[in-house]
Design a protein around this motif. Structure first.
Motif, mmCIF file in Angstrom:
data_model
loop_
_atom_site.group_PDB
_atom_site.id
_atom_site.type_symbol
_atom_site.label_atom_id
_atom_site.label_comp_id
_atom_site.label_asym_id
_atom_site.label_seq_id
_atom_site.Cartn_x
_atom_site.Cartn_y
_atom_site.Cartn_z
ATOM 1 N N SER A 65 -5.136 73.725 43.110
ATOM 2 C CA SER A 65 -5.102 73.726 44.551
ATOM 3 C C SER A 65 -3.516 73.565 44.994
ATOM 4 N N ASP A 66 -2.424 73.050 44.302
ATOM 5 C CA ASP A 66 -1.313 72.969 44.942
ATOM 6 C C ASP A 66 -0.649 74.504 45.210
ATOM 7 N N ASN A 67 -0.916 75.182 44.008
ATOM 8 C CA ASN A 67 -0.271 76.585 43.989
ATOM 9 C C ASN A 67 -1.075 77.482 45.349
ATOM 10 N N ALA A 68 -2.618 77.234 45.413
ATOM 11 C CA ALA A 68 -3.021 77.879 46.513
ATOM 12 C C ALA A 68 -2.691 77.495 47.707
ATOM 13 N N THR A 69 -2.102 76.127 47.939
ATOM 14 C CA THR A 69 -1.586 75.698 48.991
ATOM 15 C C THR A 69 -0.282 76.519 49.395
ATOM 16 N N HIS A 70 0.478 76.381 48.398
ATOM 17 C CA HIS A 70 1.822 77.164 48.530
ATOM 18 C C HIS A 70 1.705 78.607 48.770
ATOM 19 N N GLN A 71 0.885 79.147 48.571
ATOM 20 C CA GLN A 71 0.657 80.534 49.124
ATOM 21 C C GLN A 71 0.768 80.985 50.421
ATOM 22 N N HIS A 72 0.039 79.849 51.102
ATOM 23 C CA HIS A 72 -0.558 80.101 52.488
ATOM 24 C C HIS A 72 0.392 79.247 53.487
ATOM 25 N N TYR A 73 1.124 78.226 53.165
ATOM 26 C CA TYR A 73 1.838 77.448 54.076
ATOM 27 C C TYR A 73 3.159 77.381 53.798
ATOM 28 N N GLN A 74 4.090 76.804 54.649
ATOM 29 C CA GLN A 74 5.651 76.335 54.544
ATOM 30 C C GLN A 74 5.378 74.797 54.301
ATOM 31 N N ALA A 75 6.483 74.373 53.528
ATOM 32 C CA ALA A 75 6.618 72.918 53.302
ATOM 33 C C ALA A 75 7.146 72.340 54.801
ATOM 34 N N ILE A 76 6.354 71.538 55.438
ATOM 35 C CA ILE A 76 6.920 71.285 56.662
ATOM 36 C C ILE A 76 6.869 69.572 56.788
ATOM 37 N N ALA A 77 7.750 69.298 57.970
ATOM 38 C CA ALA A 77 7.818 67.824 58.309
ATOM 39 C C ALA A 77 8.057 67.503 59.685
ATOM 40 N N LEU A 78 8.059 66.341 60.263
ATOM 41 C CA LEU A 78 8.244 66.076 61.391
ATOM 42 C C LEU A 78 9.140 64.786 61.600
ATOM 43 N N HIS A 79 10.105 64.836 62.362
ATOM 44 C CA HIS A 79 11.160 63.628 62.524
ATOM 45 C C HIS A 79 11.164 63.212 63.902
ATOM 46 N N MET A 80 11.364 62.116 64.375
ATOM 47 C CA MET A 80 11.336 61.399 65.822
ATOM 48 C C MET A 80 12.622 60.589 65.850
ATOM 49 N N TRP A 81 13.236 60.545 66.873
ATOM 50 C CA TRP A 81 14.333 59.767 67.166
ATOM 51 C C TRP A 81 13.990 59.223 68.605
ATOM 52 N N LYS A 82 14.383 57.846 68.846
ATOM 53 C CA LYS A 82 14.329 56.995 70.134
ATOM 54 C C LYS A 82 15.647 57.448 70.835
ATOM 55 N N VAL A 83 15.593 58.186 71.968
ATOM 56 C CA VAL A 83 16.762 58.614 72.882
ATOM 57 C C VAL A 83 16.848 57.602 74.120
ATOM 58 N N GLU A 84 17.760 57.156 74.352
ATOM 59 C CA GLU A 84 18.064 56.075 75.731
ATOM 60 C C GLU A 84 18.283 57.119 76.824
ATOM 61 N N LYS A 85 18.946 57.929 76.567
ATOM 62 C CA LYS A 85 19.090 58.751 77.995
ATOM 63 C C LYS A 85 18.752 60.286 77.700
ATOM 64 N N ARG A 86 18.282 61.062 78.471
ATOM 65 C CA ARG A 86 17.990 62.440 78.547
ATOM 66 C C ARG A 86 19.078 63.149 78.261
ATOM 67 N N ARG A 87 20.267 63.020 78.370
ATOM 68 C CA ARG A 87 21.708 63.601 78.031
ATOM 69 C C ARG A 87 22.258 62.633 76.844
ATOM 70 N N PHE A 88 22.320 63.587 75.903
ATOM 71 C CA PHE A 88 22.712 63.024 74.441
ATOM 72 C C PHE A 88 23.452 63.969 73.739
ATOM 73 N N ASN A 89 24.328 63.576 72.845
ATOM 74 C CA ASN A 89 24.938 64.195 71.864
ATOM 75 C C ASN A 89 23.946 64.668 70.625
ATOM 76 N N LEU A 90 23.578 65.813 70.548
ATOM 77 C CA LEU A 90 22.619 66.176 69.494
ATOM 78 C C LEU A 90 23.021 65.914 68.218
ATOM 79 N N SER A 91 24.281 66.514 67.840
ATOM 80 C CA SER A 91 24.877 66.388 66.542
ATOM 81 C C SER A 91 24.923 64.846 66.150
#
Length: 669
Positions: A407-433
């Motif tokens: 089932s893992d191989n079958a999944t790898h056929q059809h999908y990319q390996a994905i992830a989601l990250h989240m940061w708390k930002v104090e101001k809408r203007r910020f230094n991304l790097s």
């Protein structure tokens, strides 16, 4: 057999779906599964040709459950069992009041609805079903006269393109398609949890499931969908193959004679037969430790294909559990962590595009180019954010190379390996790097080959930056980002600045293209870690003095391998300075490269922009390990300094002509 295209009594012709015809095109996509042997043996019959009095549902509700046929879609059938627990969801998927076989308005067609990428999609089918002789060859109800499961399976097969594409899947996918909600897969093992605790921030291209504590689900256990699966034959369930999914029908604490309690779970096998021989099956020893009245009552609940087992047996025999979130009568998602109603929800579509917004994981220098989204939380509360990617179908040759049972191989056929990250930002203007150098406040921790990953957190009011990513840089896919919260929130896309246009006033670029290949034993020498590195193909070029007079980049190299996304080699290249008067065949092996595109990456393309002094050079592309065969294309762009001539005269003449015309108009007044 009666003519399939005519209604009873020779009336109006019954509907025949031309988009999903009753032939092999609807059964098979690439003939890579065991059902390929059915070619030529399948006939298509309507329910009234299979039994005397067909109906969608039987009078006896326990006979409405699904029974698996020759198709390996146990994952789909587990989700069907959940539909029977909720009339609201069942009516959404199978709209009620459709004319059946005994109705004058029956026309041979049925409508179903499935949730797909953010909206409900209607699928209409005819009721001709695949049979061998006069028996359904795929899924059916335990009642031989009920056809809701067989018709739903056909509609789901049409949605996917064929019946064969239902072979091997994830219960979570079918649950989301049936509900429009969320589902998560949890590991029952301990090793993966320990590994994740040791390396919590390290990205990975393999699935590391979170371990499940069953007590977590007790507040919502009667409302959520729960299924369990095994990836290898457990000791007690010797009939099972390498992957099989079952449904957890109920679970409860049972009082024992000793005064203590034992957690029992009732499991339904889609095969329709018991495949377990533990302490709680039939007259097993476990029942002697329970009050006789309770034992009789619990044993009476077991229907065909069901069995009881205790928590210890459950944790030892199954590898993971899939949990589908409850949906309220009002259509709101209910958290499986707290039982809270998540009354606010938003969704936005996005995509990863090679060369623009496919920056790869946090290990990649291009991570900051991934799509970015603002999540605004107005009040403290529980928030769930999901990242759901579009499925991509493989061609027949690629599918045939995948082990069907894995089932893992079958999944790898059809999908990319994905992830989601989240940061708390104090101001809408910020230094991304600068911000990306800090650890995220929440994440899915690892890149997983799943259709959907879910991030859950208790958040304070404020702005949060969400960055979805694939593990491999340059991997392309479309996705849907969804946010569910118990309090007011909003979701919006962060607009990326437009890419800078190339300057044309300080020269032009001349591009050359080379095709080559790494051949095992001949030209696949591997990286500089191996003595065979110098066997790799070599492409000479010259940097002229005119190309080097300007400051900045004067050379751009791109290496692209020709292999399937699921089977890429790690690739890179080095640029070596060729000594004056020497040939590229005698490159100095003890000298460092003039420029390098390393480390080697599992990606389709790698690129490098650099500034080289005038002279002769050679590009040596390689895979990381020797003897990895593949074809590739190398593009080499050199800045050539040509003087740009501006047509000032032509522009001036145009202005003069307009001025003269304007003057003549004024005079003629």
């Amino acid at each position: 057999m009666k003519e399939a295209g005519r209604a009873e009594g020779g009336g109006q012709a019954l509907f025949e779906d031309q988009d999903f015809p009753s032939d092999d095109a609807s059964l098979f996509s690439d003939s890579s599964t065991p059902i390929a042997r059915l070619q030529g043996d399948v006939t298509w019959r309507r329910p009234q040709e299979i039994c005397r009095s067909p109906a969608l549902f039987p009078d006896n509700a326990s006979l409405a459950h699904a029974k698996q046929g020759l198709l390996g879609d146990c994952w789909f059938l587990c989700a069907c069992s959940f539909l029977l627990k909720s009339k609201q969801l069942l009516d959404k998927v199978l709209p009620p009041e459709q004319p059946q076989w005994d109705h004058s308005r029956y026309s041979g067609s049925f409508q179903f609805c499935f949730w797909q990428q953010g909206r409900w999609t209607e699928v209409t089918i005819d009721d001709r079903l695949p049979c061998i002789n006069s028996t359904l060859c795929f899924s059916r109800c335990h009642s031989p006269t009920a056809f809701w499961v067989a018709l739903l399976e056909k509609a789901y097969a049409k949605l996917h393109g064929s019946y064969e594409r239902l072979w091997a899947g994830q219960v979570s996918e079918a649950l989301v398609d049936f509900t429009g909600g969320l589902a998560e897969r949890w590991s029952l093992g301990e090793a993966e949890e320990e590994e994740q605790q040791q390396r919590p921030e390290q990205d990975s291209d393999r699935v590391r499931g979170r371990s499940l504590d069953l007590s977590l689900l007790f507040p919502v256990k009667d409302e959520c969908a729960v299924s369990c699966s095994t990836h290898s034959s457990p000791g007690g369930a010797s009939e099972l193959g390498q992957y099989h999914a079952m449904t957890v029908m109920e679970w409860l604490d049972v009082q024992m004679v000793s005064g203590s309690k034992v957690l029992l779970l009732r499991i339904r096998n889609p095969w329709g037969r018991c495949c377990w021989g533990g302490a709680w099956v039939g007259s097993g020893l476990g029942w002697s430790s329970v009050d006789p009245v309770s034992a009789v009552e619990l044993q009476a609940r077991v229907a065909e294909g069901e069995f009881w087992l205790d928590e210890t047996e459950f944790l030892s025999q199954f590898d993971d559990v899939t949990v589908g979130y409850p949906i309220s009568d009002e259509g709101h998602l209910k958290s499986i962590y707290t039982g809270n109603l998540l009354t606010h929800n938003h969704q936005l579509a996005g995509r990863w595009t090679r060369g623009h917004s496919a920056g790869g994981s946090r290990n990649s220098s291009g991570y900051g180019s991934n799509p970015k989204f603002w999540l605004k939380v107005c009040e403290s509360g529980e928030v769930l954010v999901s990242l759901l990617q579009h499925r991509r179908w493989r061609n027949a040759e690629q599918c045939a190379q995948t082990a069907l049972e894995d089932s893992d191989n079958a999944t790898h056929q059809h999908y990319q390996a994905i992830a989601l990250h989240m940061w708390k930002v104090e101001k809408r203007r910020f230094n991304l790097s600068r911000m990306l150098n800090k650890p995220p406040c929440a994440s899915t921790h690892c890149h997983a080959y799943e259709r959907e990953v879910v991030l859950r957190e208790q958040l304070e009011p404020g702005h949060y930056l969400l960055i979805p990513s694939t593990y491999q840089p340059g991997a392309e896919a479309r996705f849907l980002l969804r946010a569910f919260s118990s309090s007011s929130s909003s979701l919006s896309a962060l607009k990326s600045p437009a890419p800078a246009l190339p300057l044309t006033t300080d020269g032009e670029w001349e591009t050359s293209y080379f095709r080559g290949s790494w051949a095992e034993g001949r030209t696949a020498g591997g990286s500089r870690n191996f003595l065979s590195h110098w066997q790799n193909p070599c492409f000479p070029f010259t940097v002229c003095a005119e190309s080097a007079v300007t400051s900045g980049v004067n050379i751009r190299v791109n290496l692209r391998q020709s292999r399937p996304d699921a089977d890429l080699h790690p690739i890179g290249f080095h640029i070596y300075k060729v000594p004056e008067g020497e040939s590229e065949r005698t490159l100095p092996r003890d000298e460092d490269p003039a420029a390098s595109c390393v480390p080697h990456c599992y990606t389709r393309d790698v690129s490098l922009s650099c500034c080289l002094r005038p002279g002769d050079y050679a590009v040596v592309p390689s895979t990381y390990r020797p003897d990895c065969s593949a074809s590739f294309t190398l593009s080499l762009a050199r800045r050539i300094h040509r003087k740009v001539v501006k047509s000032q005269e032509r522009l001036g003449r145009a202005i003069q002509e307009v001025s003269s015309l304007k003057y003549r108009i004024i005079v003629q007044r």
